[in-house]
Design an enzyme around this catalytic site. Structure first.
Site, PDB file in Angstrom:
ATOM      1  N   CYS A   1      35.749  26.400  44.419  1.00 53.32           N
ATOM      2  CA  CYS A   1      36.779  27.098  43.666  1.00 53.32           C
ATOM      3  C   CYS A   1      37.548  27.986  44.645  1.00 53.32           C
ATOM      4  O   CYS A   1      36.941  28.827  45.330  1.00 53.32           O
ATOM      5  CB  CYS A   1      36.096  27.946  42.599  1.00 53.32           C
ATOM      6  SG  CYS A   1      37.212  28.995  41.655  1.00 53.32           S
TER       7      CYS A   1
ATOM      8  N   CYS B   1      43.855  24.888  44.334  1.00 54.28           N
ATOM      9  CA  CYS B   1      43.021  25.156  43.153  1.00 54.28           C
ATOM     10  C   CYS B   1      42.341  23.821  42.896  1.00 54.28           C
ATOM     11  O   CYS B   1      43.023  22.782  42.835  1.00 54.28           O
ATOM     12  CB  CYS B   1      43.874  25.561  41.953  1.00 54.28           C
ATOM     13  SG  CYS B   1      42.943  25.582  40.398  1.00 54.28           S
TER      14      CYS B   1
HETATM   15  N1  DGL Z   1      39.321  25.775  40.129  1.00 57.23           N
HETATM   16  C1  DGL Z   1      39.622  27.095  40.484  1.00 57.23           C
HETATM   17  C2  DGL Z   1      40.298  27.230  41.828  1.00 57.23           C
HETATM   18  O1  DGL Z   1      40.075  26.410  42.697  1.00 57.23           O
HETATM   19  C3  DGL Z   1      40.103  28.108  39.519  1.00 57.23           C
HETATM   20  C4  DGL Z   1      40.748  27.813  38.261  1.00 57.23           C
HETATM   21  C5  DGL Z   1      40.657  29.010  37.336  1.00 57.23           C
HETATM   22  O2  DGL Z   1      39.555  29.220  36.846  1.00 57.23           O
HETATM   23  O3  DGL Z   1      41.673  29.688  37.156  1.00 57.23           O
HETATM   24  O4  DGL Z   1      41.036  28.149  42.053  1.00 57.23           O
END
Ligand code: DGL
Length: 281
Positions: free
Chosen positions: A69, A203
């Site tokens: 993430c 993301c």
């Molecule tokens: N998948 C996450 C990232 O790489 C975050 C998405 C979220 O929870 O806002 O930033």
């Protein structure tokens, strides 16, 4: 066992690459659906939620936790590595890694350990677009780390604040496309319509709609595949630290969520029809 964490389903884009490459490893994936999306939350909340999930992964037997993430990595990795882990009962035996470093390495063609401009990358004048959540963009981690290694590169950051939430909400393709189109238009307005050389989908949810980014980005712009570069770097890391795989049988995989397991399983199948069922963490 290797732990992989994300606020939601996005980290599965990274997990899938890892499970395909490391067939001799066992994986446990934890998604924090009780709190997704993280992108607009405060830094303290993101740190607290991320730490709780890493603790859970460690308690379940993982000795290495990868934050799949960008938001959690950008906001909390340093605090977890420097303040929490050394004081915890896992100090010295466990570790937490993030996904920003391998992405910066790939974008700059410079190893993470090199933190000053070196020939030939110091003459690199490319433009790189970074799409991310509000917190990832406001952390400034991508421009900061890329500029240390490639000071002449132009970085254009674009917040796509609603996209991860819309992906989690199983929004129709047309709605997702409208959000991607808006993000790409916002980025191109910043470059005065000059196509960037590369785009980082910063993301882990965004590769799920990479085909939509491809449609709305200029053909000239190459999309950097974060799952691929993270897996490359993870491979290097594990080759040098094989003890993290000691006792692994290979091929074991558990998918956990802090949310509603049945609902999360059905959402995950929208993107991966063959994905295993999630269990409640
Ligand atoms: N998948 C996450 C990232 O790489 C975050 C998405 C979220 O929870 O806002 O930033």
């Amino acid at each position: 066992m290797i732990g992989v964490f994300d606020s939601g389903l996005g980290g599965l884009t990274v997990l899938r690459e890892l499970t395909q490459r490391f067939r001799h490893a066992d994986f446990i994936y934890l998604a924090d659906h009780a709190h997704v999306p993280y992108g607009d939350r405060s830094s303290d909340e993101i740190v607290d939620f991320t730490r709780a999930c890493v603790e859970d992964l460690f308690n379940r037997g993982a000795r290495l936790a990868l934050l799949g993430c960008n938001t959690a990595t950008a906001v909390s990795l340093r605090r977890l590595q420097q303040q929490w882990l050394p004081q915890s009962k896992w100090a010295g035996t466990h570790n937490v890694l993030g996904i920003v470093a391998p992405t910066v390495e790939a974008a700059t063609q410079t190893p993470w350990a090199v933190t000053s401009p070196q020939y030939p990358q110091k003459y690199n004048t490319d433009t790189i677009a970074v799409f991310g959540t509000t917190r990832t963009v406001s952390s400034g981690v991508y421009p900061e780390e890329i500029h240390k290694r490639c000071p002449k590169v132009t970085i254009v950051q674009q917040i796509c604040s609603e996209l991860a939430g819309a992906i989690e909400a199983k929004s129709p393709e047309a709605e997702l496309e409208a959000l991607v189109a808006e993000g790409c238009a916002g980025m191109l307005a910043q470059t005065q319509n000059m196509p960037p050389h590369r785009a980082i989908l910063g993301c882990t949810h965004f590769p799920l709609v990479e085909h939509l980014f491809r449609r709305h980005l200029p053909p000239f712009t190459r999309i950097l595949s974060q799952p691929d570069v993270v897996a490359d770097s993870f491979e290097d890391y594990l080759v040098r630290r094989p003890h993290y795989l000691a006792g692994n049988e290979g091929g074991r995989l558990a998918l956990l969520t802090t949310g509603d397991a049945a609902d999360v399983s059905s959402k995950a199948r929208v993107f991966w029809p063959d994905v295993a069922a999630f269990s409640k963490a």
